[in-house]
Write an enzyme that holds these catalytic residues in place. Structure first.
Site, mmCIF file in Angstrom:
data_model
loop_
_atom_site.group_PDB
_atom_site.id
_atom_site.type_symbol
_atom_site.label_atom_id
_atom_site.label_comp_id
_atom_site.label_asym_id
_atom_site.label_seq_id
_atom_site.Cartn_x
_atom_site.Cartn_y
_atom_site.Cartn_z
ATOM 1 N N ASN A 33 -21.198 -16.620 -19.650
ATOM 2 C CA ASN A 33 -21.335 -16.493 -18.196
ATOM 3 C C ASN A 33 -22.733 -15.959 -17.921
ATOM 4 O O ASN A 33 -22.998 -14.777 -18.122
ATOM 5 C CB ASN A 33 -20.256 -15.524 -17.674
ATOM 6 C CG ASN A 33 -20.434 -15.210 -16.202
ATOM 7 O OD1 ASN A 33 -21.211 -15.865 -15.496
ATOM 8 N ND2 ASN A 33 -19.716 -14.203 -15.723
ATOM 9 N N LYS A 35 -24.234 -15.600 -15.170
ATOM 10 C CA LYS A 35 -24.332 -14.883 -13.880
ATOM 11 C C LYS A 35 -25.583 -15.343 -13.120
ATOM 12 O O LYS A 35 -25.974 -16.493 -13.232
ATOM 13 C CB LYS A 35 -24.301 -13.371 -14.102
ATOM 14 C CG LYS A 35 -23.142 -12.930 -14.985
ATOM 15 C CD LYS A 35 -22.892 -11.460 -14.930
ATOM 16 C CE LYS A 35 -21.819 -11.105 -15.952
ATOM 17 N NZ LYS A 35 -21.330 -9.750 -15.813
ATOM 18 N N HIS A 121 -13.495 -13.754 -11.347
ATOM 19 C CA HIS A 121 -14.318 -12.755 -12.040
ATOM 20 C C HIS A 121 -14.315 -11.466 -11.213
ATOM 21 O O HIS A 121 -14.334 -11.501 -9.991
ATOM 22 C CB HIS A 121 -15.743 -13.282 -12.232
ATOM 23 C CG HIS A 121 -16.537 -12.438 -13.171
ATOM 24 N ND1 HIS A 121 -17.096 -11.246 -12.800
ATOM 25 C CD2 HIS A 121 -16.819 -12.595 -14.492
ATOM 26 C CE1 HIS A 121 -17.700 -10.707 -13.850
ATOM 27 N NE2 HIS A 121 -17.553 -11.503 -14.884
ATOM 28 N N GLU A 193 -10.585 -9.375 -18.992
ATOM 29 C CA GLU A 193 -11.859 -8.662 -18.894
ATOM 30 C C GLU A 193 -11.636 -7.295 -18.257
ATOM 31 O O GLU A 193 -11.659 -7.187 -17.018
ATOM 32 C CB GLU A 193 -12.838 -9.463 -18.044
ATOM 33 C CG GLU A 193 -13.162 -10.831 -18.583
ATOM 34 C CD GLU A 193 -14.556 -11.277 -18.162
ATOM 35 O OE1 GLU A 193 -15.369 -11.529 -19.049
ATOM 36 O OE2 GLU A 193 -14.834 -11.340 -16.951
ATOM 37 N N GLY A 199 -20.438 -5.323 -18.738
ATOM 38 C CA GLY A 199 -21.829 -4.916 -18.536
ATOM 39 C C GLY A 199 -22.095 -3.447 -18.811
ATOM 40 O O GLY A 199 -23.151 -2.927 -18.469
ATOM 41 N N SER A 239 -18.596 -6.604 -22.630
ATOM 42 C CA SER A 239 -19.513 -6.048 -23.638
ATOM 43 C C SER A 239 -19.236 -6.570 -25.043
ATOM 44 O O SER A 239 -19.414 -5.852 -26.037
ATOM 45 C CB SER A 239 -19.477 -4.510 -23.620
ATOM 46 O OG SER A 239 -19.958 -4.050 -22.376
HETATM 47 C C1 PEP Z 1 -18.617 -10.977 -17.818
HETATM 48 O O1 PEP Z 1 -19.216 -10.655 -16.825
HETATM 49 O O2 PEP Z 1 -17.792 -11.909 -17.791
HETATM 50 C C2 PEP Z 1 -18.884 -10.237 -19.048
HETATM 51 C C3 PEP Z 1 -18.011 -10.302 -20.023
HETATM 52 O O3 PEP Z 1 -20.032 -9.522 -19.077
HETATM 53 P P1 PEP Z 1 -20.619 -8.672 -20.307
HETATM 54 O O4 PEP Z 1 -20.403 -9.458 -21.548
HETATM 55 O O5 PEP Z 1 -22.074 -8.509 -19.989
HETATM 56 O O6 PEP Z 1 -19.877 -7.388 -20.339
#
Ligand code: PEP
Length: 276
Positions: A33, A35, A121, A193, A199, A239
């Site tokens: 992703n 973003k 999300h 998630e 993040g 993460s």
């Molecule tokens: C996400 O935003 O879907 C995500 C998993 O972000 P990150 O890997 O940066 O935590």
């Protein structure tokens, strides 16, 4: 199957009568992703590098998906058409067309040969106030156009601290996904998630991830049946990076990852793909 309850992953049971048998295989998926990151040329370079590196590795049954910003989707599907990469959008509107300035519909995505769309999300739930009903309509919209939703669910930190994480995830799935008939549900990819992990650099432990993934699979079995549950890909996101991917992906109910920050560098993303 006996009169006993069927056990999934030792600690979870589904009711008698749910199992209909069959050899089952679910897809392993690593999805990036991106973003709201990258210029056009950076995005082009990133997907080209991923495509080139993927040529050198044996993917087995792993599917690799990239989800760039809308404005790069055409470029991405062009490059992906000569590679093993599948392309997803990060969002979609619930209408097919009409006076919705600035929005993008499922038929538009389909016309660019986009295969997936992230839906639900936590950033969209939080910053754009997307609620259960809106997400349910988005899920319907993409499935009507043969695009697979990557449906995100997960609790915020105070909810986990209060021991409410299972209840929160249960509500998210029941309210936005469980209206689907089984044949449509089979097209859904779920991404667990935990919002506190997105993040932040603090990933869920493999134990926390496995526990929630097994819970989700058990819910799917209870709502549909054992076969549907066994065929549903459940990704972990939050993460996940080249260092921790292998132990997270080793969990029996973790079928891959939805990767944010670590998907923005081809080397690290490929390391994560190789971890599956
Ligand atoms: C996400 O935003 O879907 C995500 C998993 O972000 P990150 O890997 O940066 O935590």
């Amino acid at each position: 199957m006996s009169n006993e309850q069927l056990t999934i992953n030792n600690n979870s049971t589904i009711p008698e009568g749910s199992y209909i048998g069959g050899g089952l295989m679910r897809k392993k998926i690593v999805a990036g992703n991106w973003k709201m990151n990258k210029s056009f040329f950076e995005a082009e370079e990133l997907i080209s590098d991923i495509a080139e590196e993927l040529e050198t590795i044996d993917l087995n049954d792993t599917e690799v998906v990239v989800c760039p910003p809308f404005v790069y989707l055409e470029m991405a599907t062009d490059i992906a058409s000569d590679s093993n990469i599948r392309v997803g959008a990060q969002n979609v509107n619930d209408h097919d067309s009409g006076a919705f300035t600035g929005e993008i519909s499922a038929p538009m995505l389909k016309s660019l040969e986009v295969d997936y769309s992230i839906i639900g999300h936590s950033e969209r739930r939080k910053y754009f106030s997307e609620d259960y009903a809106f997400l349910r309509r988005k899920v319907d919209a993409v499935l009507n156009h043969d695009i697979q939703p990557i449906f995100c669910c997960g609790e915020i930190l105070p909810e986990r601290e209060a021991g409410k994480h299972f209840e929160i995830v249960r509500n998210q799935l029941e309210e936005s996904l469980f209206h689907l008939p089984a044949e449509k549900f089979l097209r859904v990819v779920i991404a667990y998630e935990p919002v506190w992990a997105i993040g932040t650099g603090v990933n869920a432990t493999p134990g926390q991830a496995q526990e929630m993934h097994a819970f989700i699979r058990r819910m799917v079995a209870e709502k549909y049946n054992f076969n549907v549950a066994e065929e549903t890909s459940i990704l972990y996101g939050g993460s996940c990076n080249a260092k921790n991917a292998r132990e997270l992906f080793a969990c029996p109910d973790v079928d891959g990852g939805l990767i944010g920050g670590a998907s923005l560098k081809s080397d690290e993303f490929i390391q994560i793909v190789k971890s599956l």
